[in-house]
Scaffold this active site. Structure first.
Site, PDB file in Angstrom:
ATOM      1  N   ASP A   9      52.083   7.496  27.544  1.00 27.89           N
ATOM      2  CA  ASP A   9      52.595   8.797  27.152  1.00 27.89           C
ATOM      3  C   ASP A   9      54.121   8.716  27.322  1.00 27.89           C
ATOM      4  O   ASP A   9      54.614   7.882  28.085  1.00 27.89           O
ATOM      5  CB  ASP A   9      51.990   9.853  28.091  1.00 27.89           C
ATOM      6  CG  ASP A   9      52.562  11.226  27.857  1.00 27.89           C
ATOM      7  OD1 ASP A   9      52.486  11.706  26.722  1.00 27.89           O
ATOM      8  OD2 ASP A   9      53.090  11.809  28.826  1.00 27.89           O
ATOM      9  N   ASP A  11      56.806  11.777  27.360  1.00 32.31           N
ATOM     10  CA  ASP A  11      57.407  12.817  28.201  1.00 32.31           C
ATOM     11  C   ASP A  11      56.663  12.911  29.532  1.00 32.31           C
ATOM     12  O   ASP A  11      55.471  13.208  29.546  1.00 32.31           O
ATOM     13  CB  ASP A  11      57.349  14.186  27.510  1.00 32.31           C
ATOM     14  CG  ASP A  11      58.196  14.228  26.243  1.00 32.31           C
ATOM     15  OD1 ASP A  11      59.211  13.520  26.200  1.00 32.31           O
ATOM     16  OD2 ASP A  11      57.847  14.974  25.322  1.00 32.31           O
TER      17      ASP A  11
HETATM   18  P1  B16 Z   1      57.727  17.963  20.209  1.00 32.19           P
HETATM   19  P2  B16 Z   1      54.024  13.814  25.490  1.00 32.19           P
HETATM   20  C1  B16 Z   1      54.632  16.245  24.570  1.00 32.19           C
HETATM   21  O1  B16 Z   1      54.964  14.916  24.775  1.00 32.19           O
HETATM   22  C2  B16 Z   1      55.280  17.137  25.617  1.00 32.19           C
HETATM   23  O2  B16 Z   1      54.746  16.872  26.909  1.00 32.19           O
HETATM   24  C3  B16 Z   1      55.015  18.563  25.271  1.00 32.19           C
HETATM   25  O3  B16 Z   1      55.616  19.413  26.221  1.00 32.19           O
HETATM   26  C4  B16 Z   1      55.541  18.859  23.871  1.00 32.19           C
HETATM   27  O4  B16 Z   1      55.263  20.201  23.488  1.00 32.19           O
HETATM   28  C5  B16 Z   1      54.898  17.899  22.874  1.00 32.19           C
HETATM   29  O5  B16 Z   1      55.164  16.577  23.284  1.00 32.19           O
HETATM   30  C6  B16 Z   1      55.403  18.085  21.474  1.00 32.19           C
HETATM   31  O6  B16 Z   1      56.747  17.716  21.456  1.00 32.19           O
HETATM   32  O7  B16 Z   1      58.022  19.418  20.102  1.00 32.19           O
HETATM   33  O8  B16 Z   1      58.925  17.109  20.581  1.00 32.19           O
HETATM   34  O9  B16 Z   1      57.018  17.421  18.984  1.00 32.19           O
HETATM   35  O10 B16 Z   1      53.922  14.244  26.917  1.00 32.19           O
HETATM   36  O11 B16 Z   1      52.696  13.795  24.741  1.00 32.19           O
HETATM   37  O12 B16 Z   1      54.832  12.546  25.297  1.00 32.19           O
HETATM   38 MG    MG Z   2      53.436  13.812  28.974  1.00 32.11          MG
END
Ligand code: B16
Ligand code: MG
Length: 213
Positions: A9, A11
């Site tokens: 993953d 974030d």
């Molecule tokens: P975006 P991950 C996720 O990333 C985030 O944890 C989440 O908070 C966010 O809403 C989602 O990506 C979508 O992100 O708006 O940049 O497309 O933890 O799956 O790497």
């Molecule tokens: Mg994450």
């Protein structure tokens, strides 16, 4: 090695973007007059952008049309991308980079499985633009975690069977997605408390012990 590939993953695992997500959602919520705080922000971890917006709008008294929702999500994203420009290779912890290099040196394939549509932008900001063997992210999926799609696609991109992959996740929904994909899961941070993962990591480098036979 117990696995042929590791799917990370982004974030909350490779780097931390939580605070930037928080500031961008907070700016939108303030403009709409909706209450928003860090506790609500924690519920957005691993959740797609539109599903996150629905959570933010739980505290909004008005009603947004589908078109207005898309515009609101776009508004949040452009604030977020502006904030992401502050990120640099200094946001990649030396411990994380050292563990990634060690895993690669063992011959393991390394992939990304992220819900984010900003994955490539973030990886470039932290100096990992060309680092991973394959990337599966918010731009190639139709269903959000806990659906296994993002990880099944990552494994397919890497040319690996799910059983040969280990997923590293910081969100409960991500651990559930990994297990539903038939993969082992290593939880870090917030995801540890769900108690569902194959391994619980105190720190990123603990991963090294999980992959040894
Ligand atoms: P975006 P991950 C996720 O990333 C985030 O944890 C989440 O908070 C966010 O809403 C989602 O990506 C979508 O992100 O708006 O940049 O497309 O933890 O799956 O790497
Ligand atoms: Mg994450």
């Amino acid at each position: 090695m117990k696995y042929k590939g590791i799917i990370f993953d982004l974030d909350g695992v490779i780097c931390s973007t939580d605070h930037y997500h928080y500031l961008a959602w907070k700016a939108l919520a303030d403009r709409l007059g909706a209450y928003f705080d860090e506790t609500i922000n924690n519920r957005l971890r691993g959740v797609s952008r539109m599903a996150s917006l629905d959570i933010v709008l739980e505290r909004y008294d008005g009603q947004l049309s589908e078109e207005e929702k898309l515009a609101a999500a776009e508004e949040k994203n452009s604030t977020y991308r502006e904030l992401l420009k502050q990120m640099s290779p200094a946001d990649l912890a030396p411990e994380v980079k050292a563990a990634l290099d060690w895993l690669r040196a063992q011959g393991l394939l390394l992939g990304i499985g992220s819900s984010s549509k900003n994955t490539k932008f973030i990886l470039e900001r932290i100096g990992l633009g060309d680092y991973f063997d394959k990337i599966s992210d918010g731009t190639n999926i139709t269903r959000s975690k806990p659906d296994p799609e993002v990880f099944l696609k990552a494994a397919a991109f890497l040319g690996l069977e799910p059983k040969d992959c280990l997923v590293v996740e910081d969100a409960k929904a991500g651990v559930e997605a990994a297990l539903a994909a038939g993969m082992d899961a290593a939880a870090i941070g917030d995801a540890v408390s769900c108690g569902l993962a194959t391994y619980n990591l105190t720190r990123f480098s603990d991963l090294i012990d999980c992959v040894k036979d």
